[in-house]
Write a protein that holds these residues in place. Structure first.
Motif: not given
Length: 509
Positions: A304-319
């Protein structure tokens, strides 16, 4: 003044707190470590990594607080679900690393159990099913694949049980840990399932003579452990239990129908029952409070939380880069964009199963993560919101399974890191239809351990004392208008679960 210590041996680190008898935290310490993954789908840890972290964190809270160790009335230790347990020889030395809960290797052993014993037989006795999640399947993996190690086993210990042995010289197994092994506890009698164990080929002599309640004092700190931890020789050590139910105790989940929703790396929905309500779709074992009477059942989403972390690390570099400049969390910036997207993410559905296979309530060894309905119209904000909503669909599925088993959901308590997101809290309530008490600051399982220690040495009359310490920060109510959208998409999520199983299975062949 009497003080108490609670320690939780987690998958990725050990946390220890020192409190007074009013639940005030005087000091805390955390020690991080990793997981061994020698092959895909495998997960192991050497137990002395846990013991060293436990000793270091206990010593640190004593030193940081500058208290007299003589004032520590008791210690309780909880732990991750240790899968196979730690096989030890006659000198009580580990024969191999522990095969922990996240390990999925025991697929052939599950086939053997189904063919030779059967799911109905296992469920009738233990209240649980057959899956590589369970420790008894992992034990059989050792037996079938490492016979030289199996032949040398004298005792099998849980992660917290191993550390308790190293502190006291006593061997103990609590009810919650025995139940979570899966194939060795008779859930109805609250005793070892000796006949089933014989059929499985798991030797009864590997385990203690008696099971103990989580509050029970099982030993005292010996001289060598005193030198290692700073604790006074003779300090009582309580049995503790599996960290998920101990975390539920830490937020005051004690009543029939309480749901403790922990939203961390994984999502754990823990349901408290005062009478037997057992579903084969859930993981079921004795609770850590009133162990001989109450039942703890859980389900959730492993990543669950791992998905959100994955999104941040892989797709959220701008943020991530912007957050460092603005002194904000990258998740906050992602939320600020996702909140502009309408509920349902304009028809985008995310299935949040980003390991191969998932445990209760899915019991699907092939399921994977995927996005359904992605179009050129959708933006990164749509995808992020869909990630949050996908985990919420997993919550609703878990709740629906519990309700099917006859469990009343009278109170839902929301805690842990992911719940800090106001947007995610709202989505969870809207999708599930549950009103939730959000507890903003809670130390988790170590506080539950403090309660167990206090009850164990009679400093507290009852477990209810924790409710005086823990207060709701916010009541989150579902929006009926959003519920209509989510009900429609939830049905699509369930249909996708059913129809994609064969597709996912093809990926593994």
């Amino acid at each position: 003044m009497s003080l108490l210590i609670g320690s939780d041996i987690g998958t990725l680190g050990t946390k220890t707190i020192l409190t007074d008898c009013e639940g005030r935290i005087l000091a805390s310490s955390f020690r991080e470590y990793g997981v061994l993954t020698p092959k895909p789908g495998w997960a192991e840890q050497w137990p002395d990594v846990w013991f060293n972290a436990l000793c270091d964190t206990i010593k640190e809270v004593l030193e940081a607080s500058k208290v007299d160790p003589k004032e520590v009335a008791a210690v309780s230790i909880s732990g991750l679900y240790g899968g196979s347990g730690i096989p030890c020889d006659k000198e009580m030395k580990p024969l191999r690393p522990c095969i922990i809960w996240a390990d999925r290797r025991a697929t052939e052993e599950c086939k053997w159990i189904r063919a030779n014993i059967g799911e109905d037989r296992v469920f009738k006795v233990t209240g649980n099913t057959i899956d590589p999640y369970y420790g008894y399947t992992k034990m059989l993996w050792i037996k079938f694949n490492e016979p030289n190690i199996w032949s040398k086993i004298y005792q099998i210990l849980t992660p917290n049980g191993y550390c308790i042995y190293k502190l006291t010289g006593s061997v103990a197994l609590d009810f919650s840990s025995a139940g979570n092994y899966g194939g060795i506890l008779d859930i109805n009698k609250r005793s070892f399932a000796e006949q089933l164990m014989e059929e499985l080929g798991i030797e009864r002599r590997f385990f203690p003579e008696k099971l103990v309640e989580s509050k029970q004092v099982v030993g005292e700190v010996h001289r060598e452990a005193s030198e290692r931890t700073g604790l006074k020789t003779g300090t009582p050590i309580c049995a503790g239990g599996i960290d998920a139910p101990v975390s539920a105790l830490a937020v005051g989940a004690l009543d029939d129908g309480d749901l403790a929703l922990m939203l961390g790396t994984s999502m754990c929905c823990g349901f408290i029952s005062h009478k037997p309500r057992i579903s084969i779709k859930l993981i079921n074992y004795p609770y850590v409070a009133r162990d001989r009477e109450l039942l703890y059942s859980f389900a959730g989403v492993s990543t669950a939380g791992y998905c959100i972390r994955w999104f941040r690390d892989q797709l959220g570099q701008t943020e991530v880069e912007a957050a460092s400049k603005l002194k904000l969390s990258a998740y906050t910036l992602l939320d600020m964009e996702a909140i502009k997207v309408p509920p349902g993410s304009d028809g985008l559905i995310f299935m949040p199963h980003m390991m191969i296979g998932d445990r209760a309530p899915y019991w699907n060894e092939y399921i994977r993560g995927c996005l359904l309905g992605l179009t050129l119209y959708h933006t990164k904000a749509h995808i992020f919101r869909a990630f949050l909503e996908g985990v919420a669909y997993g919550l609703k599925y878990s709740v629906d399974v519990a309700i099917e088993a006859g469990m009343p959901i009278r109170r839902a308590i929301l805690v842990d890191g992911g719940a800090r997101s106001e947007l995610w809290r709202t989505i969870l309530a809207d999708v599930s239809g549950l009103t939730m008490d959000y507890i903003a600051e809670n130390p988790g399982a170590p506080l539950g351990d403090v309660v167990l220690a206090g009850v164990g040495v009679n400093l507290f009359k009852d477990y209810d004392v924790v409710r005086e310490w823990v207060k709701s920060s916010e009541v989150v109510k579902p929006n009926p208008k959003n519920r209509e959208v989510y009900d429609r998409l939830y049905r699509a999520y369930l249909e996708a679960l059913s129809r994609l199983t064969d597709v996912f299975k093809g990926f593994s062949s």
